[in-house]
Design a protein around this motif. Structure first.
Motif, short mmCIF file in Angstrom:
data_model
loop_
_atom_site.label_atom_id
_atom_site.label_comp_id
_atom_site.label_asym_id
_atom_site.label_seq_id
_atom_site.Cartn_x
_atom_site.Cartn_y
_atom_site.Cartn_z
N UNK A 61 17.68 46.68 13.57
CA UNK A 61 18.12 48.63 13.65
C UNK A 61 19.40 48.40 14.58
N UNK A 62 19.72 47.40 15.55
CA UNK A 62 20.72 47.52 16.27
C UNK A 62 21.53 46.26 15.59
N UNK A 63 23.19 46.26 16.38
CA UNK A 63 23.86 45.98 15.05
C UNK A 63 24.31 45.02 16.62
N UNK A 64 25.10 43.74 16.13
CA UNK A 64 26.11 43.03 17.31
C UNK A 64 27.05 42.73 17.32
N UNK A 65 27.16 43.27 18.62
CA UNK A 65 28.02 43.68 19.68
C UNK A 65 28.66 42.30 19.85
N UNK A 66 30.21 42.07 19.87
CA UNK A 66 30.56 40.89 19.81
C UNK A 66 31.65 41.17 21.05
N UNK A 67 31.01 40.12 22.21
CA UNK A 67 31.68 40.28 23.43
C UNK A 67 32.85 39.61 23.10
N UNK A 68 33.60 40.48 23.84
CA UNK A 68 34.96 40.08 24.16
C UNK A 68 35.36 39.21 25.40
N UNK A 69 36.53 38.12 25.48
CA UNK A 69 36.60 37.22 26.29
C UNK A 69 36.41 37.12 27.85
N UNK A 70 36.73 38.62 28.50
CA UNK A 70 36.55 39.32 29.21
C UNK A 70 35.52 39.72 29.79
N UNK A 71 35.00 40.37 29.43
CA UNK A 71 33.77 41.17 29.34
C UNK A 71 32.57 39.73 29.47
N UNK A 72 32.83 38.29 28.21
CA UNK A 72 31.72 37.38 28.94
C UNK A 72 32.18 36.64 29.94
N UNK A 73 33.42 36.19 30.51
CA UNK A 73 33.66 36.16 31.80
C UNK A 73 32.74 36.88 33.56
N UNK A 74 33.18 38.24 33.03
CA UNK A 74 32.31 38.71 34.35
C UNK A 74 30.73 38.80 34.02
N UNK A 75 30.43 38.72 32.65
CA UNK A 75 28.59 38.41 32.77
C UNK A 75 28.28 37.85 33.25
N UNK A 76 29.49 36.35 32.64
CA UNK A 76 29.01 35.09 33.23
C UNK A 76 29.27 34.56 35.07
N UNK A 77 29.92 35.59 35.13
CA UNK A 77 30.33 35.49 36.55
C UNK A 77 29.13 36.23 37.26
N UNK A 78 28.30 37.04 36.95
CA UNK A 78 27.30 37.91 37.39
C UNK A 78 25.84 36.92 37.29
#
Length: 125
Positions: A1-18
């Motif tokens: 039921x949940x749709x896939x959210x595309x993670x933009x490059x900036x957010x991707x880098x921030x989540x990876x850093x965390x």
């Protein structure tokens, strides 16, 4: 039921850093939840387990430094307590650092079970 959210490059880098900062300080069970399809105000939760006291503080400090280096604002910190610390980076990413007992008791993953779990492999691409 949940749709896939595309993670933009900036957010991707921030989540990876965390994620990397938490693992670097030996936090356990680091989980990233994509809340974008189940919340109108939040995009991501990062949940990690740490022991109380010194490790909790070491993980928090490392996450703060690495996240800000990745372009996130200085976090607001709720708590801190010996069991649970919440770091909010604006409205999009919230980090929960919890002891194992607090994590089991509050069961954020259960409360947000409709959210998509972002696998670390997705962040590491």
């Amino acid at each position: 039921m949940t749709q896939t959210h595309t993670i933009d490059a900036t957010t991707h880098a921030q989540l990876t850093a965390i994620f990397d900062a938490a693992v670097e300080r030996r936090a356990d069970d680091v989980t990233v939840l994509d809340l974008s399809s189940v919340s109108t105000t939040l995009d991501f939760f990062v949940i990690a387990t740490a022991t109380a006291g010194l490790q909790l503080n070491a993980v928090q400090e490392n996450i703060k430094q690495k996240a800000m280096a990745a372009g996130l604002p200085r976090p607001t910190v709720e708590g801190p307590s010996e069991r649970w610390l919440l770091m909010a980076f604006g409205g999009s990413i919230v980090v929960h650092l919890m002891t194992r007992e607090a994590r089991e008791y509050y069961d954020l993953e259960g409360l947000w079970s409709d959210a998509r779990v972002v696998k670390f492999g997705e962040l590491a691409e």
